[in-house]
Design a protein around this motif. Structure first.
Motif, PDB file in Angstrom:
ATOM      1  N   GLY A 133       7.762  -8.315  -4.196  1.00  6.02           N
ATOM      2  CA  GLY A 133       7.449  -9.568  -5.703  1.00  6.02           C
ATOM      3  C   GLY A 133       6.226  -8.871  -6.134  1.00  6.02           C
ATOM      4  N   SER A 134       6.572  -7.157  -6.200  1.00  4.09           N
ATOM      5  CA  SER A 134       5.482  -6.781  -7.385  1.00  4.09           C
ATOM      6  C   SER A 134       5.563  -6.723  -8.839  1.00  4.09           C
ATOM      7  N   ILE A 135       7.158  -6.751  -8.842  1.00  2.16           N
ATOM      8  CA  ILE A 135       7.131  -6.818 -10.687  1.00  2.16           C
ATOM      9  C   ILE A 135       6.672  -7.950 -11.413  1.00  2.16           C
ATOM     10  N   LEU A 136       6.298  -8.840 -10.169  1.00  2.58           N
ATOM     11  CA  LEU A 136       6.123  -9.791 -11.375  1.00  2.58           C
ATOM     12  C   LEU A 136       4.153 -10.072 -11.985  1.00  2.58           C
ATOM     13  N   ARG A 137       4.056  -8.838 -11.739  1.00  2.00           N
ATOM     14  CA  ARG A 137       2.978  -8.441 -12.453  1.00  2.00           C
ATOM     15  C   ARG A 137       3.514  -8.165 -13.753  1.00  2.00           C
ATOM     16  N   GLU A 161       0.969  -1.055  -0.091  1.00  2.00           N
ATOM     17  CA  GLU A 161      -0.336  -0.024  -0.180  1.00  2.00           C
ATOM     18  C   GLU A 161       0.994   1.158  -0.284  1.00  2.00           C
ATOM     19  N   ASP A 162       2.203   1.454   0.785  1.00  2.00           N
ATOM     20  CA  ASP A 162       2.611   2.348   0.542  1.00  2.00           C
ATOM     21  C   ASP A 162       3.437   3.168  -0.485  1.00  2.00           C
ATOM     22  N   VAL A 163       3.448   1.980  -1.183  1.00  2.00           N
ATOM     23  CA  VAL A 163       4.194   2.520  -2.300  1.00  2.00           C
ATOM     24  C   VAL A 163       3.654   2.414  -3.548  1.00  2.00           C
ATOM     25  N   THR A 164       2.513   2.571  -3.499  1.00  2.00           N
ATOM     26  CA  THR A 164       1.490   2.922  -4.390  1.00  2.00           C
ATOM     27  C   THR A 164       0.300   4.574  -4.008  1.00  2.00           C
ATOM     28  N   LYS A 165       1.462   5.188  -2.999  1.00  2.00           N
ATOM     29  CA  LYS A 165       0.927   6.270  -2.566  1.00  2.00           C
ATOM     30  C   LYS A 165       1.925   7.047  -3.594  1.00  2.00           C
ATOM     31  N   GLU A 166       2.309   6.685  -4.358  1.00  2.00           N
ATOM     32  CA  GLU A 166       3.380   8.221  -5.365  1.00  2.00           C
ATOM     33  C   GLU A 166       3.580   9.263  -3.752  1.00  2.00           C
ATOM     34  N   ASP A 167       4.842   8.976  -3.149  1.00  2.00           N
ATOM     35  CA  ASP A 167       5.457  10.119  -2.743  1.00  2.00           C
ATOM     36  C   ASP A 167       6.097  10.057  -3.627  1.00  2.00           C
ATOM     37  N   TRP A 168       7.186  10.629  -2.556  1.00  2.00           N
ATOM     38  CA  TRP A 168       8.358  11.295  -3.525  1.00  2.00           C
ATOM     39  C   TRP A 168       9.304  10.411  -4.265  1.00  2.00           C
ATOM     40  N   ILE A 169       9.488   9.488  -3.413  1.00  2.00           N
ATOM     41  CA  ILE A 169      10.770   8.437  -3.966  1.00  2.00           C
ATOM     42  C   ILE A 169       9.732   7.523  -5.012  1.00  2.00           C
ATOM     43  N   HIS A 170       8.514   6.803  -5.123  1.00  2.00           N
ATOM     44  CA  HIS A 170       7.809   5.924  -5.658  1.00  2.00           C
ATOM     45  C   HIS A 170       6.509   6.586  -6.139  1.00  2.00           C
ATOM     46  N   ARG A 171       6.778   7.694  -6.496  1.00  2.00           N
ATOM     47  CA  ARG A 171       6.545   8.842  -7.735  1.00  2.00           C
ATOM     48  C   ARG A 171       6.518   8.082  -9.767  1.00  2.00           C
ATOM     49  N   ASP A 172       6.042   7.596  -9.862  1.00  2.00           N
ATOM     50  CA  ASP A 172       5.303   6.690 -11.205  1.00  2.00           C
ATOM     51  C   ASP A 172       6.172   5.157 -10.916  1.00  2.00           C
ATOM     52  N   TYR A 173       5.874   4.784 -10.101  1.00  2.00           N
ATOM     53  CA  TYR A 173       6.254   3.511  -9.095  1.00  2.00           C
ATOM     54  C   TYR A 173       5.895   2.192 -10.434  1.00  2.00           C
ATOM     55  N   TRP A 174       4.488   2.111 -10.616  1.00  2.00           N
ATOM     56  CA  TRP A 174       3.840  -0.037 -11.409  1.00  2.00           C
ATOM     57  C   TRP A 174       5.223   1.600 -12.882  1.00  2.00           C
ATOM     58  N   LYS A 175       5.095   2.057 -13.176  1.00  2.26           N
ATOM     59  CA  LYS A 175       5.610   2.882 -14.478  1.00  2.26           C
ATOM     60  C   LYS A 175       7.792   2.079 -14.594  1.00  2.26           C
ATOM     61  N   VAL A 176       7.733   2.509 -13.771  1.00  4.42           N
ATOM     62  CA  VAL A 176       9.665   2.319 -13.385  1.00  4.42           C
ATOM     63  C   VAL A 176       9.208   0.863 -13.433  1.00  4.42           C
ATOM     64  N   LEU A 177       8.242  -0.293 -12.929  1.00  2.18           N
ATOM     65  CA  LEU A 177       8.580  -1.529 -12.185  1.00  2.18           C
ATOM     66  C   LEU A 177       8.226  -2.150 -13.671  1.00  2.18           C
ATOM     67  N   LYS A 178       7.482  -1.677 -14.899  1.00  4.27           N
ATOM     68  CA  LYS A 178       6.898  -2.124 -16.281  1.00  4.27           C
ATOM     69  C   LYS A 178       8.419  -1.677 -17.129  1.00  4.27           C
ATOM     70  N   LEU A 179       8.696  -0.413 -17.027  1.00  9.35           N
ATOM     71  CA  LEU A 179      10.403  -0.667 -17.584  1.00  9.35           C
ATOM     72  C   LEU A 179      11.346  -0.935 -17.397  1.00  9.35           C
ATOM     73  N   VAL A 180      11.512  -1.543 -16.217  1.00 10.58           N
ATOM     74  CA  VAL A 180      11.699  -2.268 -16.054  1.00 10.58           C
ATOM     75  C   VAL A 180      12.309  -3.958 -16.769  1.00 10.58           C
ATOM     76  N   ALA A 181      11.104  -4.136 -16.284  1.00  8.63           N
ATOM     77  CA  ALA A 181      10.323  -5.930 -16.619  1.00  8.63           C
ATOM     78  C   ALA A 181      10.736  -5.979 -18.310  1.00  8.63           C
ATOM     79  N   GLY A 182      10.500  -5.216 -18.644  1.00  3.85           N
ATOM     80  CA  GLY A 182      10.271  -4.687 -20.809  1.00  3.85           C
ATOM     81  C   GLY A 182      11.743  -4.968 -20.502  1.00  3.85           C
ATOM     82  N   GLN A 183      12.595  -4.912 -19.788  1.00  2.00           N
ATOM     83  CA  GLN A 183      14.301  -4.873 -19.989  1.00  2.00           C
ATOM     84  C   GLN A 183      14.940  -6.161 -19.910  1.00  2.00           C
ATOM     85  N   ALA A 184      14.162  -6.698 -19.588  1.00  2.00           N
ATOM     86  CA  ALA A 184      14.906  -8.080 -18.965  1.00  2.00           C
ATOM     87  C   ALA A 184      14.426  -9.266 -19.449  1.00  2.00           C
TER      88      ALA A 184
END
Length: 203
Positions: free
Chosen positions: A50-54, A15-38
């Motif tokens: 294990g959120s990136i397993l989405r 729940e905390d990491v999806t609140k879009e605070d300054w550290i986790h801004r664009d959280y799901w976008k970032v995970l998707k970009l990383v997964a796209g490089q894997a």
């Protein structure tokens, strides 16, 4: 580990990491970009819950996580448990991974240990493989201090070990690595690192 109490954070982490605070801004976008490089066999260091397993296939994925609480939460979500390890000790044989990834975790590695952490990632990487690091970082120490002052985040920034592009470039040059940097937003960057193979060198 004790400084951040990851075991205690495990229950509210998702729940905390999806609140879009300054550290986790664009959280799901970032995970998707990383997964796209894997590609191929993927090892995820500091995998948390294990959120990136989405965005990744679990059969090609191995998570590595030092927190018992996070590992248990991961197992509840995904039906298997990540390995107990950390950046300086990954319990995986040499040359096992096609891609080593890490998201929002590298800033927990003290600056003086970051080179050793990259060496450990290289140890488990197959020839021709890549490392992908996504995290809060800054172009330079000067930018880190400036943004901290401008955004009222000086205390939070000084409490972590956020890397700089300058630092990582120096480490990569020293280790004979190619590195490319992509800025996602004001705080978060993605770094792609790979070994320079003999066949890539130009005479």
């Amino acid at each position: 580990m004790e400084k951040w109490d990851f075991d205690g954070w495990a229950e509210s982490y998702d729940e905390d990491v999806t609140k879009e605070d300054w550290i986790h801004r664009d959280y799901w976008k970032v995970l998707k970009l990383v997964a796209g490089q894997a590609e191929g066999a993927v090892v995820d260091i500091g995998c948390g819950t294990g959120s990136i397993l989405r965005f990744l296939r679990s059969e090609n994925y191995v998570g590595v996580e030092p927190s018992e609480g996070m590992r248990k939460k991961f197992q509840e979500k995904h039906g298997f448990e990540p390995l107990d390890g950390h950046f300086l000790s990954v319990p995986i044989p040499p040359e096992s991974a096609d891609t080593v990834i890490t998201t929002y975790a590298f800033h927990h590695v003290p600056d003086e240990e970051k080179e050793d952490a990259i060496k450990e990632m290289l140890r488990i990487l197959k020839p021709g493989g890549r490392i992908v690091i996504a995290d809060v970082m800054f172009e330079s120490e000067e930018e880190k201090m400036r943004i901290g002052e401008e955004d009222g985040l000086k205390e939070e920034i000084e409490d972590e070990y956020f890397a700089t592009v300058d630092m990582l470039r120096k480490i990569c040059t020293k280790l004979g690595l190619e590195c490319r940097f992509e800025r996602v937003n004001r705080y978060v960057w993605i770094v792609k690192i790979r070994k320079v193979l003999t066949s890539d060198r130009k005479d």
